[in-house]
Write a protein that holds these residues in place. Structure first.
Motif, PDB file in Angstrom:
ATOM      1  N   UNK A  98      32.437 -12.014  87.545  1.00 50.55           N
ATOM      2  CA  UNK A  98      33.887 -11.760  87.381  1.00 50.55           C
ATOM      3  C   UNK A  98      34.845 -12.720  87.474  1.00 50.55           C
ATOM      4  N   UNK A  99      35.877 -13.170  86.199  1.00 54.67           N
ATOM      5  CA  UNK A  99      37.219 -13.860  86.791  1.00 54.67           C
ATOM      6  C   UNK A  99      37.882 -13.304  86.934  1.00 54.67           C
ATOM      7  N   UNK A 100      39.270 -12.384  86.638  1.00 48.86           N
ATOM      8  CA  UNK A 100      40.066 -12.889  86.894  1.00 48.86           C
ATOM      9  C   UNK A 100      40.167 -10.993  87.761  1.00 48.86           C
ATOM     10  N   UNK A 102      40.248  -7.782  87.085  1.00 47.98           N
ATOM     11  CA  UNK A 102      40.880  -6.363  87.214  1.00 47.98           C
ATOM     12  C   UNK A 102      40.009  -5.624  86.886  1.00 47.98           C
ATOM     13  N   UNK A 134      35.961  -1.948  79.502  1.00 48.57           N
ATOM     14  CA  UNK A 134      36.123  -2.801  79.490  1.00 48.57           C
ATOM     15  C   UNK A 134      36.570  -4.083  80.324  1.00 48.57           C
ATOM     16  N   UNK A 136      37.720  -8.356  79.445  1.00 52.22           N
ATOM     17  CA  UNK A 136      38.886  -9.328  78.459  1.00 52.22           C
ATOM     18  C   UNK A 136      38.006 -10.826  78.851  1.00 52.22           C
ATOM     19  N   UNK A 137      37.725 -11.369  79.824  1.00 53.62           N
ATOM     20  CA  UNK A 137      37.648 -12.535  81.256  1.00 53.62           C
ATOM     21  C   UNK A 137      35.968 -13.646  80.453  1.00 53.62           C
ATOM     22  N   UNK A 138      34.908 -12.672  80.997  1.00 53.00           N
ATOM     23  CA  UNK A 138      33.845 -13.151  80.206  1.00 53.00           C
ATOM     24  C   UNK A 138      32.712 -12.985  79.509  1.00 53.00           C
ATOM     25  N   UNK A 139      33.191 -12.259  78.839  1.00 50.49           N
ATOM     26  CA  UNK A 139      32.103 -12.110  77.472  1.00 50.49           C
ATOM     27  C   UNK A 139      30.818 -10.957  77.886  1.00 50.49           C
ATOM     28  N   UNK A 140      30.939 -10.480  79.191  1.00 46.76           N
ATOM     29  CA  UNK A 140      30.029  -9.762  79.843  1.00 46.76           C
ATOM     30  C   UNK A 140      28.551 -10.222  80.088  1.00 46.76           C
TER      31      UNK A 140
END
Lengths: 160, 788
Positions: A98-100, A102, A134, A136-140
């Protein structure tokens, strides 16, 4: 206005809703369980995934009145009562999943449903299952590694 | 180094609240007696507002107030942050951007009225009851048409759809033209850098509050830079004195540029809160986000590369049309100019560069900085034309780049596009790439793909970016209307815990973990004793926020400098405590000592002494232990990298699969390698998304065709490969104290040309004479290129 009663994270809770109120809105606005997030208006992003009677659902795709009497599990109920993270949550931290933050509640709830259905998924099965969530931060990559690790599979750890 | 200091892949402490549902995002906050705001937005791209009848809406249940543009004629003037002059010296055209549309609506989604009601549902119902008489006009959409046709204007008052016609460097124009005219070989390529919709997963949200007792305003909002937002509102838009306005950006769910800017909704909720005496809350839907968040990219470019027959570069020349949309967003004029043209020499010793950019108003959402901001556009143009040139000359794409690289002994290197690169080692990055990506094994893999009926291709790219935005002295000369330093206050508390107030804002970057690593490294304390405070203008010093891969390079350097000041003062206190001269006192691993004696005193004891200053030399040393530093960099930082991508193309369907993606980056000092790897992985995902999937498409009437997550192809888990990220080939930044360069945008800058180069390579090797495919390289476009 209808009153909806649900057993949420093991506790019975009630709130008044309009007939048109979505479960996601009832959780956030009526019950102040703001860990469930709303990231879109087309049931695509998956930030609002909760479990209703043990099944993962996008809570924006269900009316609150439909959940009357149901058992609902949300992100707030995933850690132990002493605050320690469950195995999936801990894996997300260990593998930088995780990054942000959300999309994270929905990701954790989807991951938990996946591992219940399929305790040892392949990487491709994890990626396919997350089609409805979805990020948007990590590229999964960190998310996929975290879920594989949480299933007991060997993945190089990212963090100390 | 302290445990968990610089270089440690420390777990992120912020993760725990996000993983347990205890994050505090703007929409999670609902003050008592909140009212809810919803906007009436234009359904047409260009329209004359003949009248707006709000009477039916005002009579709806629960409605508290309805606002239109008439209520904000005295408010507005949200400015562009960068003044650009055209080649002829004329200042750019800068039409006013109102809080609510007045007179005209200029893009689909342009807000012309707002309803405030007791509940969100009541506000949404009342929006439906607003009667707007809007006369639809022909939309200005295509940039070439917009420039050619001055009878149909986005902004009537400026008499043109051209914002500016910029040349960089104008004095080099004639020499570049001459060099190209006389060159033995010239490669030309026309390309489109596709419009992208940022789509941070948290939609924008803003809550305005007003305290009639004190006259204080508070704006809680989804911002990457709360002080910048406060400055814009105070100095330009509303005139609220800065000491009467708090801007608080709590947890923010991603930004990628789109939350840098001040938006009209923020001004509206503040004005409404004052008028109504109650909090006013607005949360964007995803549909509103698609229509109104500032978009990214949208350039149409012709690039020429002139070279010798042996591939030695002589000149780059570009002509670009850059879409700025319907209004100038805050950084929209800097993005296609100084964040783009200055990078047009790439990693190369090319002697001549000339860049021309015409910025064009259209009836579309404003376009501004999106992850990479200008540098992806520069890199895409350069690295695509270099690939085409190599093919024309029969050269290997690695060899032609190596031939023209700035060499490690040439720093500081003055590029032909006007920047001074301070450090780097591009050959070493390429060496590393060749090894890690196993380029020599490509042919065997290609044959294996071929046996399965797939066309395999290899794409190579090298990039440089300018980060650490930015040296105020330099950007001031270049037209910036703000300084771009940052600030930090380090407060050592009496019992030794440390609070660090920073101007940067973390919305996924992990500052709460990484910044303490810097402090802990210097002070020799446990990083967990250091807490970062960010996002609230009432608590933090005036810093410029987070964008342009600047947080650690600029704000982290401020943290470093403030911590050094702490050590200086603590040394004075320690010297007093040990009854020694300060210059005899050493400090290491959290212990002050005096060489040749057994005198020592711990950092914690010094902190306590600072706040309980008994027997304290108050004439010489103030009590307390708190220091602030403002850091303004001497230069940009210059991260660089070499990327490789292998794809397989299915010639039957045109579908592209990414087999491998290797990113070899030089970020200088790496403070937390886990976070840096994550930043590159995320940047690569957005770059691969641009290359293969994403496209903000307007039809000729200005309707956004890809206006939802069902239509706009956001990369999903099954669209993306595992990537290899390597940042071991590092050269320190020479001018900031940590040696750090910035990593947030690299992946999004380096990957799009790498992917497209790979697809074109696959088609060429498969016998298809395809020179270029515009992004997104969708199956339809690939199939069409194959079967043209």
């Amino acid at each position: 206005m209808p009153n909806v009663t649900m057993t949420i994270n093991g506790r019975e809770m009630s709130t008044e809703v309009e007939n048109r109120t979505l479960l996601s809105t009832a959780l956030r606005e009526g019950l102040k369980l703001t860990g469930t997030h709303i990231g879109c208006d087309t049931s695509q992003c998956g930030a609002c995934v909760v479990h209703v009677d043990g099944v993962a659902v996008k809570s924006c795709s269900m009316l609150a009145v439909e959940a009357d009497g149901a058992t609902v599990d949300t992100i707030e109920g995933q850690a132990s009562p002493d605050g320690s993270l469950n195995v999936i949550q801990q894996a997300f931290q260990d593998h930088h999943g995780l990054q942000c933050g959300f999309c994270t509640p929905g990701m954790v709830m989807s991951a938990s449903a996946l591992l219940k259905e399929n305790p040892k998924p392949t990487e491709q099965e994890v990626r396919d299952y997350l089609e409805g969530n979805i990020c948007r931060c990590t590229g999964y990559q960190g998310i996929v590694n975290a879920i594989l690790a949480a299933s007991g599979q060997d993945v190089a750890i990212a963090a100390e | 180094m302290a445990d968990g200091g610089i270089g440690a892949p420390t777990k992120r402490r912020e993760d725990v609240r996000f993983l347990t549902g205890h994050g505090s995002y703007t929409d999670d906050y609902t003050p008592n007696h909140t009212t809810y705001c919803a906007f009436a937005r234009s359904l047409v791209a260009n329209g004359k507002i003949n009248g707006i009848d709000t009477s039916a809406a005002e009579a709806m249940p629960g409605v508290v107030a309805v606002f239109t543009g008439d209520d904000f004629t005295e408010v507005g003037g949200n400015p562009a942050g960068w003044a650009i002059n055209s080649r002829d010296g004329e200042p750019m055209k800068e039409p006013k951007r109102p809080v609510l549309a007045h007179g005209k609506v200029r893009h689909v989604g342009d807000a012309y009225a707002a309803v405030v009601a007791e509940t969100l549902e009541q506000a949404l119902d009342a929006v439906e009851a607003i009667e707007a008489d809007i006369e639809e006009l022909d939309a200005v959409i295509d940039m070439a048409d917009a420039l050619a046709n001055s009878s149909n204007l986005v902004h009537d008052e400026i008499g043109t759809n051209q914002c500016f016609d910029w040349g960089w460097i104008e004095d080099n124009r004639a020499a570049t033209d001459e060099a190209i005219k006389n060159a033995p070989h010239v490669t030309t390529l026309e390309l489109v850098n596709n419009r992208l919709v940022p789509n941070a997963m948290e939609p924008r949200a803003s809550i305005g509050e007003y305290n009639p007792g004190s006259g204080d305003y508070k704006l809680t909002t989804t911002s990457q830079n709360p002080h910048l937002t406060r400055l814009l509102i105070s100095a330009f838009v509303m005139g609220i004195p800065e000491n009467k306005l708090t801007v608080h950006a709590p947890d923010v769910g991603g930004g990628f540029g789109s939350k840098i800017y001040h938006y009209g909704e923020e001004a509206l909720v503040l004005a409404a809160a004052k008028k109504l005496g109650r909090p006013v809350k607005w949360t964007s839907t995803r549909t509103e986000a698609f229509l109104t968040d500032a978009h990214g990219r949208d350039h149409v470019t012709k690039i020429e590369l002139a070279c010798e027959k042996d591939g030695t570069f002589i000149a780059f020349r570009t002509e670009t049309m850059a879409n700025v949309g319907a209004y100038l967003s805050n950084f929209s004029t800097a993005t296609p100019t100084f964040l783009h043209g200055t990078l047009m020499a790439g990693n190369y010793t090319v002697p001549n560069v000339y860049v021309n950019v015409k910025a064009v108003f259209t009836n579309t959402a404003p376009v501004d900085a999106y992850r990479g901001a200008g540098r992806p556009e520069a890199t895409f143009s350069l690295e695509r034309v270099i690939d085409k040139c190599a093919r024309e000359l029969g050269m290997d794409p690695v060899a032609i780049r190596r031939k023209n690289f700035v060499q490690p002994d040439q720093y500081p290197f003055a590029s032909a596009a006007g920047l001074e690169y301070d450090s780097g080692n591009y050959p070493a990055l390429m060496d590393g790439l060749e090894k890690v990506a196993d380029l020599s094994g490509f042919e065997a893999r290609r044959k294996e793909s071929e046996a399965r009926g797939r066309l395999r291709g290899l794409g190579i790219n090298s990039y440089i970016e300018a980060c650490g935005i930015a040296p105020s002295n330099l950007v001031g000369v270049l037209g910036s209307r703000v300084g771009l330093y940052d600030a930090a206050t380090v407060r050592v508390n009496a019992t030794g815990s440390i609070s660090v107030m920073v101007g940067a804002h973390s919305h996924g970057q992990g500052h709460e973990t990484a910044f303490p690593q810097v402090v802990a490294d210097l002070l020799g304390v446990d990083p967990m004793s250091v807490e970062i405070v960010h996002g609230d203008t009432s608590k933090i010093p005036f810093g410029m926020g987070t964008y342009g891969s600047r947080s650690l390079a600029v704000c982290g350097s401020a943290v470093y400098r403030a911590t050094e000041k702490i050590i200086t003062k603590a040394t004075l206190i320690a010297a007093h405590m040990m009854d020694e001269a300060p210059d005899k006192v050493d400090f290491e691993d959290g212990i002050f000592s005096v060489a040749g004696t057994n005198k020592t005193v711990g950092f914690g004891d010094v902190a306590l002494k600072a706040y309980i200053p008994h027997e304290f030399p108050i004439e010489e040393i103030e009590p307390g232990l708190e220091e602030t530093a403002f850091y303004d960099p001497a230069n940009f930082t210059y991260p660089s990298g070499a990327y490789a991508c292998e794809v397989e193309v299915d010639p039957e369907t045109g579908k592209v699969d990414i087999c491998s993606m290797v990113a070899m980056d030089d970020f200088g000092t790496v403070v937390n390698p886990m976070i840096v790897t994550g930043q590159v992985q995320g940047g690569l995902a957005q770059g691969i998304g641009q290359a293969l999937l994403e496209h903000g498409i307007y039809d000729e009437n200005g309707q956004l065709l890809s206006g939802s997550l069902m239509d706009y192809a956001m990369p999903r888990a099954d669209d993306l490969p595992n990537v290899v990220v390597d940042h071991s080939h590092a050269t320190r930044c020479t001018h900031n104290p940590i040696g750090v360069k910035g990593c947030g945008e690299a992946g999004a800058i380096g990957s799009p040309p790498t992917v497209v180069n790979a697809v074109v390579d696959a088609l060429q090797r498969g016998g298809h004479n395809v020179e270029h495919i515009d992004m997104p390289v969708s199956p339809a476009r690939v199939w069409e290129a194959i079967n043209r």
